[in-house]
Design an enzyme around this catalytic site. Structure first.
Site, PDB file in Angstrom:
ATOM      1  N   ARG A   7     -15.358  32.780  16.313  1.00 13.32           N
ATOM      2  CA  ARG A   7     -16.594  32.729  17.117  1.00 13.32           C
ATOM      3  C   ARG A   7     -17.599  33.773  16.641  1.00 13.32           C
ATOM      4  O   ARG A   7     -18.809  33.579  16.738  1.00 13.32           O
ATOM      5  CB  ARG A   7     -16.292  32.898  18.603  1.00 13.32           C
ATOM      6  CG  ARG A   7     -15.726  34.253  18.952  1.00 13.32           C
ATOM      7  CD  ARG A   7     -15.469  34.411  20.439  1.00 13.32           C
ATOM      8  NE  ARG A   7     -14.604  35.554  20.676  1.00 13.32           N
ATOM      9  CZ  ARG A   7     -14.815  36.479  21.598  1.00 13.32           C
ATOM     10  NH1 ARG A   7     -15.861  36.399  22.379  1.00 13.32           N
ATOM     11  NH2 ARG A   7     -13.980  37.483  21.753  1.00 13.32           N
ATOM     12  N   SER A  34     -20.076  35.372  25.134  1.00  9.62           N
ATOM     13  CA  SER A  34     -18.710  35.086  24.684  1.00  9.62           C
ATOM     14  C   SER A  34     -18.684  34.139  23.491  1.00  9.62           C
ATOM     15  O   SER A  34     -17.886  34.299  22.579  1.00  9.62           O
ATOM     16  CB  SER A  34     -17.902  34.466  25.824  1.00  9.62           C
ATOM     17  OG  SER A  34     -17.867  35.337  26.923  1.00  9.62           O
ATOM     18  N   GLU A  55     -22.204  22.017  32.207  1.00 11.26           N
ATOM     19  CA  GLU A  55     -21.861  21.535  30.866  1.00 11.26           C
ATOM     20  C   GLU A  55     -22.221  20.065  30.670  1.00 11.26           C
ATOM     21  O   GLU A  55     -22.614  19.652  29.574  1.00 11.26           O
ATOM     22  CB  GLU A  55     -20.362  21.726  30.596  1.00 11.26           C
ATOM     23  CG  GLU A  55     -19.910  23.186  30.608  1.00 11.26           C
ATOM     24  CD  GLU A  55     -19.687  23.748  32.014  1.00 11.26           C
ATOM     25  OE1 GLU A  55     -19.722  22.963  32.991  1.00 11.26           O
ATOM     26  OE2 GLU A  55     -19.472  24.965  32.139  1.00 11.26           O
ATOM     27  N   PHE A  80     -14.206  23.330  28.776  1.00 14.00           N
ATOM     28  CA  PHE A  80     -15.286  22.715  29.557  1.00 14.00           C
ATOM     29  C   PHE A  80     -16.099  21.727  28.711  1.00 14.00           C
ATOM     30  O   PHE A  80     -16.618  20.744  29.227  1.00 14.00           O
ATOM     31  CB  PHE A  80     -16.171  23.798  30.168  1.00 14.00           C
ATOM     32  CG  PHE A  80     -15.366  24.904  30.794  1.00 14.00           C
ATOM     33  CD1 PHE A  80     -14.321  24.601  31.655  1.00 14.00           C
ATOM     34  CD2 PHE A  80     -15.607  26.235  30.486  1.00 14.00           C
ATOM     35  CE1 PHE A  80     -13.538  25.605  32.213  1.00 14.00           C
ATOM     36  CE2 PHE A  80     -14.830  27.239  31.048  1.00 14.00           C
ATOM     37  CZ  PHE A  80     -13.787  26.937  31.911  1.00 14.00           C
ATOM     38  N   HIS A 106     -13.040  29.777  22.355  1.00 16.27           N
ATOM     39  CA  HIS A 106     -11.953  30.092  23.293  1.00 16.27           C
ATOM     40  C   HIS A 106     -10.971  28.950  23.435  1.00 16.27           C
ATOM     41  O   HIS A 106     -10.484  28.645  24.526  1.00 16.27           O
ATOM     42  CB  HIS A 106     -12.515  30.528  24.654  1.00 16.27           C
ATOM     43  CG  HIS A 106     -13.278  31.822  24.583  1.00 16.27           C
ATOM     44  ND1 HIS A 106     -14.437  31.955  23.841  1.00 16.27           N
ATOM     45  CD2 HIS A 106     -13.048  33.036  25.139  1.00 16.27           C
ATOM     46  CE1 HIS A 106     -14.882  33.194  23.955  1.00 16.27           C
ATOM     47  NE2 HIS A 106     -14.058  33.875  24.719  1.00 16.27           N
ATOM     48  N   ASP A 114      -6.959  35.009  30.528  1.00 16.89           N
ATOM     49  CA  ASP A 114      -7.615  34.103  31.491  1.00 16.89           C
ATOM     50  C   ASP A 114      -6.650  33.039  32.019  1.00 16.89           C
ATOM     51  O   ASP A 114      -6.872  32.456  33.082  1.00 16.89           O
ATOM     52  CB  ASP A 114      -8.837  33.432  30.854  1.00 16.89           C
ATOM     53  CG  ASP A 114     -10.059  34.339  30.918  1.00 16.89           C
ATOM     54  OD1 ASP A 114      -9.963  35.425  31.527  1.00 16.89           O
ATOM     55  OD2 ASP A 114     -11.103  33.969  30.345  1.00 16.89           O
ATOM     56  N   ARG A 164     -11.164  32.777  20.234  1.00 20.21           N
ATOM     57  CA  ARG A 164     -11.589  34.034  20.836  1.00 20.21           C
ATOM     58  C   ARG A 164     -11.060  35.227  20.037  1.00 20.21           C
ATOM     59  O   ARG A 164     -11.775  36.206  19.825  1.00 20.21           O
ATOM     60  CB  ARG A 164     -11.059  34.118  22.269  1.00 20.21           C
ATOM     61  CG  ARG A 164     -11.295  35.479  22.886  1.00 20.21           C
ATOM     62  CD  ARG A 164     -10.545  35.674  24.202  1.00 20.21           C
ATOM     63  NE  ARG A 164     -10.711  37.050  24.652  1.00 20.21           N
ATOM     64  CZ  ARG A 164      -9.761  37.767  25.232  1.00 20.21           C
ATOM     65  NH1 ARG A 164      -8.583  37.241  25.467  1.00 20.21           N
ATOM     66  NH2 ARG A 164      -9.986  39.008  25.587  1.00 20.21           N
TER      67      ARG A 164
END
Lengths: 308, 272
Positions: A7, A34, A55, A80, A106, A114, A164
């Protein structure tokens, strides 16, 4: 070995591409710090749209922008993007062949702390069922940069899976990668590991250990899962005694399934599948989770030895 | 394009809708007929479009977010000269460009593929954003059904259009009050529609959706409204123009048989 999250490479490369392509538009759904799209937003505020925590609308609006001539990179977490917005991606981006790059970060279990709600293992499977969707999963920072540049050049929908966690950089800056062509990162004649994403560096490590045990192992970085490089798979099936696939994704429907579809039709050989079993994850450190859920170097080695 | 005979145009569009859906043997006449007057006013008055050059730079765009009413868009495009009127008889048939729901890659003049409710609205927001970014004077018109307002994405799109001050975007709600399972008020109430849009930061206008003066006045008001998008909430009659289809939810998604089509065309003054 230098480490970098894919990322991070994405965010940095977007800024470079923004200068080169004046029609490049970037969207995010309140996760720009992020996903690292915030850097593009800082450099080109007029071409950056934060769509809020919505989204579905982000991907529908991305389609509208793309159909109006823009090249769009629209980012959020992989869960998402491909989960919540699946049907919008299918109907408004896939069916229309809109020039939208779904750059989702992620992905997989290395989201870590998470927990299960954010750890997607289904995204590759979902995206590769959409006709015309290119599916890319870079394994390090350099390939993320190169493949993003390729994706922007390509006219049509692309799903790019990004991670991530910081992972080893194994390509040289001078590397040449082509979307749709697997990259043989280590040659070998006894066994083949076809890996994707963050599992490529683990496959290389496994191949090193297997070599010490006298098993000469080939490693293919299958950074493009669709369109899949069938030639490199068939060649591996013909020249080595078995194929292990390795992915940070469900063993149902992802890289392993895609490779198996090619193998059974062309040159059946023994296969083993390293990936997330049919089970949800949990909170924990990325390395702890990879070990607990069977996606570590040792799991690849065990799978390879099991085929001999 | 100046055209004062909008009533005649709308009647001709309705005739094509009935012919197409009858020939197909399936389709959604109710919501196509309720939208016909507004669609006629868009294609034969309000919108800057060119049938000879469907991709014309700076053109206005129409997105039919309630894609099941596709035949009304096909009929209007054909009436306006984008393709021959008799093509409507190929509606929903294999190998034909006129899909059950509009496909932008197959039909000249269709700006967005729709059918899955709510998504056309989001796409229209993106088109309006693109025009703003480019300084393109083209306006974007998007039509939604009233039942469609039950989709969550509609309100995500509404929020974003106001946030980005898309005064080049006009949403028209074809408020005929009926959806497949019955009246909105029974299935899932959507009232108050205009106040909902106002609360989301829109300019909202309520009109009688079969009154051309009111339709045209609303479009003019939308043009004069700056800094926010406009929602035109058009009270309409489902099945408008065909007596036995009017205000009857049973005609949401059913094709007329030979006798019914003959009767409908007779009422519309069209030929069988």
């Amino acid at each position: 070995m230098e480490k970098m999250a894919t990322r991070q490479a994405y965010g940095k490369t977007l800024v470079e591409l923004g200068a080169k392509y004046s029609n490049l538009v970037v969207m995010d759904a309140d996760l720009s710090k992020s996903t690292m799209t915030a850097e593009f937003g800082k450099a080109y505020p007029e071409r950056f749209f934060n769509m809020g925590i919505a989204e579905q609308n982000m991907y529908a609006a991305a389609a509208g922008l793309a159909i109006s001539g823009k090249t769009v990179c629209a980012s959020t977490f992989a869960m998402f993007a491909t989960g919540r917005a699946f049907e919008i991606i299918r109907n408004s981006i896939g069916y229309t062949k809109a020039n939208v790059k779904i750059c989702a970060t992620h992905a997989g279990i290395t989201v870590g702390e998470d927990g299960a709600s954010h750890q997607t293992f289904e995204d590759i499977a979902l995206m590769r069922t959409i006709p015309g969707m290119t599916v890319i999963n870079p394994g390090d920072g350099i390939s993320a940069k190169l493949l993003l540049e390729g994706a922007i050049e390509l006219d049509g929908p692309v799903y790019m899976r990004l991670g991530r966690a910081a992972v080893p950089v194994f390509y040289e800056e001078s590397a040449k990668l082509e979307i749709g062509k697997g990259s043989c990162v280590r040659d070998g004649k006894d066994m083949t590991i076809v890996a994707t994403g963050i599992m490529v560096s683990k496959a290389l490590e496994a191949a090193g250990i297997l070599a010490e045990k006298g098993i000469d192992t080939r490693v293919i970085d299958m950074h493009t899962i669709k369109p899949l490089d069938e030639e490199i798979i068939v060649k591996a099936a013909q020249e080595t005694r078995g194929i292990v696939t390795a992915e940070e994704h469900s063993v149902i429907g992802g890289l392993g399934s895609a490779v198996a579809e090619v193998v059974v039709l062309n040159c059946p050989v023994k296969m083993a599948f390293v990936g997330q079993k049919d089970i949800f994850g949990e909170s924990g450190k990325p390395d702890e989770l990879l070990a607990k859920y069977g996606m570590e170097v040792v799991d690849i080695i065990r799978a390879a030895e099991g085929l001999l | 394009m100046e055209c004062k005979n909008l009533e005649g145009v709308a009647r001709s569009i309705r005739t094509s809708v009935i012919k197409g859906i009858h020939a197909a043997g399936s389709g959604h006449p109710g919501g196509a007929l309720s939208a016909a007057d507004i669609v006629a006013a868009l294609y034969f008055g309000e919108m800057n479009i060119d049938p000879e050059n469907p991709e014309m730079e700076g053109r206005d765009k129409f997105v039919l977010s309630k894609g099941h009413a596709g035949p009304v868009q096909y009929a209007a495009l054909a009436e306006r000269g984008f393709f021959p009127k008799e093509d409507i008889l190929g509606l929903r048939k294999i190998g034909n460009k006129l899909q059950g729901h509009p496909d932008l890659r197959k039909v000249p003049g269709v700006e967005m593929s729709t059918g899955s409710l709510g998504q056309g609205f989001g796409a229209a927001v993106g088109m309006a954003m693109a025009n703003k970014l480019d300084g393109n004077p083209g306006r974007v018109y998007v039509m939604l059904g009233d039942g469609e307002l039950q989709e969550g994405i509609v309100w995500e799109a509404a929020m974003s259009a106001a946030h980005y001050k898309l005064d080049n975007l006009v949403a028209i709600v074809d408020w005929n009050g009926l959806q497949i399972d019955g009246p909105n008020d029974q299935v899932m109430a959507v009232r108050p529609v205009d106040r909902k849009f106002k609360a989301f930061g829109w300019n909202a206008i309520v009109i009688a959706g079969h009154n051309f003066e009111q339709i045209e006045a609303a479009f003019a008001a939308a043009r004069n409204c700056t800094g926010k998008p406009t929602a035109i909430v058009a009270k309409t009659c489902k099945g408008k123009g065909v007596s036995f289809m009017e205000n009857n939810a049973a005609w949401h998604g059913k094709a007329p048989n030979d006798g019914e089509a003959r009767q409908a065309l007779l009422e519309l003054g069209g030929e069988w």
